[in-house]
Write a protein that holds these residues in place. Structure first.
Motif, mmCIF file in Angstrom:
data_model
loop_
_atom_site.group_PDB
_atom_site.id
_atom_site.type_symbol
_atom_site.label_atom_id
_atom_site.label_comp_id
_atom_site.label_asym_id
_atom_site.label_seq_id
_atom_site.Cartn_x
_atom_site.Cartn_y
_atom_site.Cartn_z
ATOM 1 N N ARG A 173 33.840 45.990 35.974
ATOM 2 C CA ARG A 173 35.097 46.313 36.647
ATOM 3 C C ARG A 173 36.297 46.057 35.737
ATOM 4 N NH1 ARG A 173 32.064 44.190 40.996
ATOM 5 N NH2 ARG A 173 32.829 42.082 40.626
ATOM 6 N N TYR A 174 36.235 44.966 34.980
ATOM 7 C CA TYR A 174 37.311 44.705 34.012
ATOM 8 C C TYR A 174 37.352 45.787 32.939
ATOM 9 C CZ TYR A 174 37.233 40.016 36.053
ATOM 10 O OH TYR A 174 37.263 38.963 36.922
ATOM 11 N N ALA A 175 36.182 46.187 32.457
ATOM 12 C CA ALA A 175 36.125 47.224 31.422
ATOM 13 C C ALA A 175 36.698 48.539 31.936
ATOM 14 C CB ALA A 175 34.679 47.417 30.959
ATOM 15 N N ARG A 176 36.370 48.894 33.176
ATOM 16 C CA ARG A 176 36.863 50.149 33.745
ATOM 17 C C ARG A 176 38.386 50.108 33.916
ATOM 18 N NH1 ARG A 176 34.126 49.902 37.931
ATOM 19 N NH2 ARG A 176 32.250 50.972 37.201
ATOM 20 N N LEU A 177 38.911 48.984 34.411
ATOM 21 C CA LEU A 177 40.355 48.860 34.582
ATOM 22 C C LEU A 177 41.087 48.867 33.247
ATOM 23 C CD1 LEU A 177 40.553 46.112 37.380
ATOM 24 C CD2 LEU A 177 41.270 48.498 37.584
ATOM 25 N N ALA A 178 40.591 48.066 32.293
ATOM 26 C CA ALA A 178 41.247 47.981 30.984
ATOM 27 C C ALA A 178 41.213 49.328 30.266
ATOM 28 C CB ALA A 178 40.564 46.910 30.135
ATOM 29 N N ARG A 179 40.113 50.037 30.362
ATOM 30 C CA ARG A 179 40.007 51.347 29.720
ATOM 31 C C ARG A 179 41.019 52.318 30.307
ATOM 32 N NH1 ARG A 179 37.525 56.172 30.640
ATOM 33 N NH2 ARG A 179 36.817 57.325 28.778
ATOM 34 N N ALA A 180 41.134 52.348 31.624
ATOM 35 C CA ALA A 180 42.084 53.260 32.265
ATOM 36 C C ALA A 180 43.520 52.936 31.870
ATOM 37 C CB ALA A 180 41.922 53.190 33.778
#
Length: 276
Positions: free
Chosen positions: A154-161
């Protein structure tokens, strides 16, 4: 900003609960009245004082005559330490992968995206159980490392966006034209703008990590004796719910108030972020 908010009694109460638990975690070695390995079968299943017991064992004893106060203090320390390190570690790993993948792109972005999708399609507890099965032992350090996998996607998805959105912003493009390094742009411009959203996600992920550790310890694949955690205490006390209910109910109550307090504060923090 926080000081200008009208704090409700529920928010203040949650702050007090978490502050009290933090003190217990830090002072557990000095507050424990007895050693965890101290067994006295003559004093087994002594009730706590609020159920007619004595102040010798304020929270009663378990099946081995061990002081429940000492066990609970150690269990709080272990469970909250695992949750804190697991949550922060997962946030660091996921955020770093998301930012780097979005900025570099190409094969790295595809690999990270595949891992995130894979994590989202398979329940995290199943993955953790698989890791524990193949590892030779699940001591405290190994278990903490495993809990980092809980929620990193979830952190990776948010940071990527957030990073993909920032790359197209004029202030980032201006820094690139001026020759600023990628590390400086990410750490000075992109990451600070993402911190509010990431902190809110941490407040949501923290109680989930506590419940994951509790579930694994309850199933007997988490923290192992002679150490103890809240989930392990519930697992130990489930067979004595009728003759010694305090063994399982007290750690269960602590898990309940901890997760509720963090969830309430997480919702409050999310409202603050949305208000900005």
């Amino acid at each position: 900003m926080i000081l200008r908010q009208n704090l409700s009694p529920a928010i203040v109460g949650c702050f007090c609960v978490l502050s009290f638990l933090t003190v217990l975690v830090m002072a557990a070695p000095w507050l424990s009245p007895s050693d965890l390995s101290e067994v006295n079968l003559l004093d087994r299943f002594r009730p706590p004082v609020f159920m007619g017991g004595t102040w010798q064992y304020p929270l009663g004893t378990d099946a081995l005559g061990r002081d429940m106060l000492s066990l609970i203090l150690r269990a709080i320390q272990v469970s909250l330490t695992i949750a804190v390190i697991g949550t922060i570690g997962g946030a660091i790993v996921g955020t770093t992968l998301g930012l780097v993948a979005a900025w570099i792109g190409g094969i790295l972005d595809a690999i990270v995206g595949t891992l995130v999708d894979f994590q989202a399609t398979i329940p995290t507890l199943i993955l953790i159980l698989a890791l524990i099965t193949v590892l030779p032992s699940a001591d405290f350090t190994v278990f903490v490392a495993i809990m980092i996998f809980h929620g990193w996607d979830r952190y990776a998805r948010l940071a990527r966006a957030i990073a993909l959105s920032a790359k197209s912003q004029p202030y980032v493009q201006a820094q690139q034209i001026m020759g600023a390094s990628t590390f400086r742009i990410i750490t000075r411009s992109v990451l600070p703008n993402a911190m509010a959203v990431l902190l809110v996600n941490m407040s949501i992920n923290f109680p989930q990590t506590i419940l994951a550790e509790t579930t694994l310890s309850f199933l007997g694949v988490g923290i192992q004796p002679p150490d103890v955690s809240l989930g392990l205490l519930i697992g130990i006390g489930r067979d004595q719910l009728f003759n010694a209910p305090w063994v399982a109910l007290m750690p269960g109550f602590l898990i309940l108030i901890t997760t509720i307090s963090i969830s309430v504060l997480g919702d409050w923090a999310r409202d603050l972020v949305e208000a900005d």
